[in-house]
Structure formats: C-alpha cells, structure tokens
Write a protein that holds these residues in place. Structure first.
Motif, mmCIF file in Angstrom:
data_model
loop_
_atom_site.group_PDB
_atom_site.id
_atom_site.type_symbol
_atom_site.label_atom_id
_atom_site.label_comp_id
_atom_site.label_asym_id
_atom_site.label_seq_id
_atom_site.Cartn_x
_atom_site.Cartn_y
_atom_site.Cartn_z
ATOM 1 N N MET A 1 0.855 -1.229 -0.108
ATOM 2 C CA MET A 1 0.122 0.149 -0.040
ATOM 3 C C MET A 1 0.844 1.108 -0.235
ATOM 4 S SD MET A 1 -3.367 -0.728 2.450
ATOM 5 C CE MET A 1 -3.987 0.862 2.005
ATOM 6 N N LEU A 2 2.154 1.196 0.407
ATOM 7 C CA LEU A 2 2.988 2.271 0.591
ATOM 8 C C LEU A 2 3.218 3.026 -1.141
ATOM 9 C CD1 LEU A 2 5.318 1.577 3.522
ATOM 10 C CD2 LEU A 2 3.504 2.953 3.415
ATOM 11 N N PRO A 3 3.777 2.109 -1.946
ATOM 12 C CA PRO A 3 4.080 2.518 -3.292
ATOM 13 C C PRO A 3 2.543 2.649 -4.109
ATOM 14 C CG PRO A 3 4.769 0.153 -3.115
ATOM 15 C CD PRO A 3 4.257 0.751 -1.978
ATOM 16 N N THR A 4 1.567 2.385 -3.559
ATOM 17 C CA THR A 4 0.339 2.296 -4.360
ATOM 18 C C THR A 4 -0.727 3.478 -3.757
ATOM 19 O OG1 THR A 4 -0.556 0.469 -3.113
ATOM 20 C CG2 THR A 4 0.495 -0.093 -5.263
ATOM 21 N N ALA A 5 -1.406 3.150 -3.068
ATOM 22 C CA ALA A 5 -2.448 3.970 -2.367
ATOM 23 C C ALA A 5 -1.723 5.368 -1.588
ATOM 24 C CB ALA A 5 -3.377 3.344 -1.335
ATOM 25 N N THR B 1 -2.292 15.517 -10.519
ATOM 26 C CA THR B 1 -3.478 15.151 -10.332
ATOM 27 C C THR B 1 -3.559 14.109 -11.892
ATOM 28 O OG1 THR B 1 -4.320 17.009 -11.578
ATOM 29 C CG2 THR B 1 -4.609 16.870 -9.338
ATOM 30 N N ILE B 2 -3.103 14.111 -12.692
ATOM 31 C CA ILE B 2 -2.985 13.236 -13.673
ATOM 32 C C ILE B 2 -2.495 11.817 -13.353
ATOM 33 C CG2 ILE B 2 -2.524 12.642 -16.029
ATOM 34 C CD1 ILE B 2 -3.212 15.632 -16.841
ATOM 35 N N ILE B 3 -1.201 11.858 -12.831
ATOM 36 C CA ILE B 3 -0.548 10.595 -12.470
ATOM 37 C C ILE B 3 -0.952 10.057 -11.352
ATOM 38 C CG2 ILE B 3 1.741 10.086 -11.898
ATOM 39 C CD1 ILE B 3 3.089 12.055 -13.672
ATOM 40 N N ALA B 4 -1.551 10.577 -10.395
ATOM 41 C CA ALA B 4 -1.867 10.122 -9.095
ATOM 42 C C ALA B 4 -2.822 8.901 -9.102
ATOM 43 C CB ALA B 4 -2.599 11.300 -8.173
ATOM 44 N N VAL C 1 -5.131 2.819 -8.765
ATOM 45 C CA VAL C 1 -5.639 1.532 -9.660
ATOM 46 C C VAL C 1 -4.737 0.400 -9.676
ATOM 47 C CG1 VAL C 1 -6.015 1.171 -11.965
ATOM 48 C CG2 VAL C 1 -6.820 3.475 -11.137
ATOM 49 N N ALA C 2 -3.492 0.506 -9.275
ATOM 50 C CA ALA C 2 -2.525 -0.473 -9.040
ATOM 51 C C ALA C 2 -3.088 -1.074 -7.823
ATOM 52 C CB ALA C 2 -1.261 0.031 -9.198
ATOM 53 N N ALA C 3 -3.188 -0.404 -6.823
ATOM 54 C CA ALA C 3 -3.688 -0.963 -5.441
ATOM 55 C C ALA C 3 -5.057 -1.680 -5.572
ATOM 56 C CB ALA C 3 -3.958 0.245 -4.594
ATOM 57 N N PHE D 1 -3.188 -5.933 -15.746
ATOM 58 C CA PHE D 1 -3.911 -4.649 -15.655
ATOM 59 C C PHE D 1 -2.852 -3.489 -15.310
ATOM 60 C CE2 PHE D 1 -7.896 -7.168 -15.574
ATOM 61 C CZ PHE D 1 -8.386 -6.821 -16.348
ATOM 62 N N CYS D 2 -1.892 -3.743 -14.520
ATOM 63 C CA CYS D 2 -0.937 -2.787 -14.035
ATOM 64 C C CYS D 2 0.056 -2.399 -15.426
ATOM 65 C CB CYS D 2 -0.230 -3.272 -13.139
ATOM 66 S SG CYS D 2 -0.789 -3.128 -11.392
ATOM 67 N N SER D 3 0.032 -3.369 -16.136
ATOM 68 C CA SER D 3 0.885 -2.982 -17.632
ATOM 69 C C SER D 3 0.023 -2.150 -18.344
ATOM 70 C CB SER D 3 1.152 -4.498 -18.235
ATOM 71 O OG SER D 3 1.870 -5.229 -17.554
ATOM 72 N N PHE D 4 -1.269 -2.569 -18.802
ATOM 73 C CA PHE D 4 -1.998 -1.580 -19.292
ATOM 74 C C PHE D 4 -2.380 -0.061 -18.873
ATOM 75 C CE2 PHE D 4 -4.140 -5.591 -21.138
ATOM 76 C CZ PHE D 4 -3.778 -5.194 -22.443
ATOM 77 N N ASP D 5 -2.241 -0.077 -17.523
ATOM 78 C CA ASP D 5 -2.328 1.247 -16.777
ATOM 79 C C ASP D 5 -0.823 2.010 -17.052
ATOM 80 O OD1 ASP D 5 -3.842 2.840 -14.913
ATOM 81 O OD2 ASP D 5 -2.688 2.106 -13.338
ATOM 82 N N VAL D 6 0.318 1.433 -16.869
ATOM 83 C CA VAL D 6 1.508 2.079 -17.127
ATOM 84 C C VAL D 6 1.352 2.451 -18.672
ATOM 85 C CG1 VAL D 6 3.899 1.851 -17.419
ATOM 86 C CG2 VAL D 6 2.652 0.985 -15.418
#
Length: 147
Positions: free
Chosen positions: A53-57, A91-94, A99-101, A129-134
């Motif tokens: 959760m630290l590197p995500t949320a 606000t765009i990158i956040a 979503v990864a979380a 899904f994390c690959s698609f998110d990136v």
C-alpha cells in the motif's frame, strides 16, 4: 437589440492558463480530504504489514496532495504557469498507483474466494492490468507533451 447582439458584445478576459480562477475553498477541502486519506492508508499499511500500500495508495495520496496544493497556489496566483503545470502532473499521474492498489486487492479477493471462480490467476490480473495502466499513463504523457 437581439440576443445574438448581446452575446457578441461580451469579451473574454484571459486570467491565466485556466481561463478562470480556481476556487480556493474547494482546493483546501480536497487537500484536507486527500491528506486524511493518505494518513489513514499509511497507518493501515504500517499497522497491518500491507507494504504494497505504500507505493500504491499512499503514493497516490501524496501525488494528489501535491496536485491540489499547486491548485491552491493557482487560486492565489492564477496567472502563474508553474502551479498549473504542477497540479496537472500531480492530478493526472496520481490515479495510476491507486488503480494498481485496486488490482492487488482484486487478486487478494480472488485468493480468498477461490481462484477456480476466476478466468485469470490473481497474479495475472495484477500483471496484466498494471501493464495496461502504465501504457495508458505513457499515452497520456505523450498526449500532454504534444498539446
């Protein structure tokens, strides 16, 4: 005098990159809400040992706080370009790490309910899904760079 004539007489005054002044109390409200959410997520991550959760949320909350702080700065200095660009990036990158979380949580839910009920393995959901998110983040960055 016709309605068209009335509207043609109005002029637009350029205030800055937003073309308006951001509302200060909204910026303060969202800054406070994201601060509370980030502190709670960090507390949960530490208390329950959910280090993912630290590197995500938590990171998403910090970036949102960064973005809304910059927007608050814009509400006080609307003609400056630097706070506009800062809030745009923040606000765009956040949402990306947030979503990864969600995908990590989805994997944990699938493990709890039983992987046999899922079309993909829990790990595959996270990877896919994390690959698609990136990839979407890269597309957004390219679009923002060309705009």
């Amino acid at each position: 005098m016709t309605i068209d004539h009335v509207f043609s007489m109005t002029t637009t005054i350029s205030i800055g990159p937003y073309q308006y002044v951001p509302t200060e109390w909204i910026c303060i409200l969202f800054l406070v809400l994201y601060s509370i959410s980030t502190i709670l997520h960090m507390g949960q991550a530490i208390k329950y040992g959910m280090w993912w959760m630290l590197p995500t949320a938590t990171l998403a909350g910090i970036m949102e706080m960064f973005g809304w702080s910059a927007r608050l700065w814009s509400s006080q200095s609307p003609k400056l370009l630097t706070p506009f660009e800062m809030q745009l990036v923040g606000t765009i990158i956040a949402p990306t790490p947030l979503v990864a979380a969600n995908f990590v949580i989805l994997g944990k839910i699938i493990n709890q309910l039983g992987p046999q009920f899922s079309r993909l393995t829990p790990k595959m959901y996270t990877i896919l899904f994390c690959s698609f998110d990136v990839a979407c983040l890269v597309v957004q960055a390219l679009g923002g760079a060309t705009a």
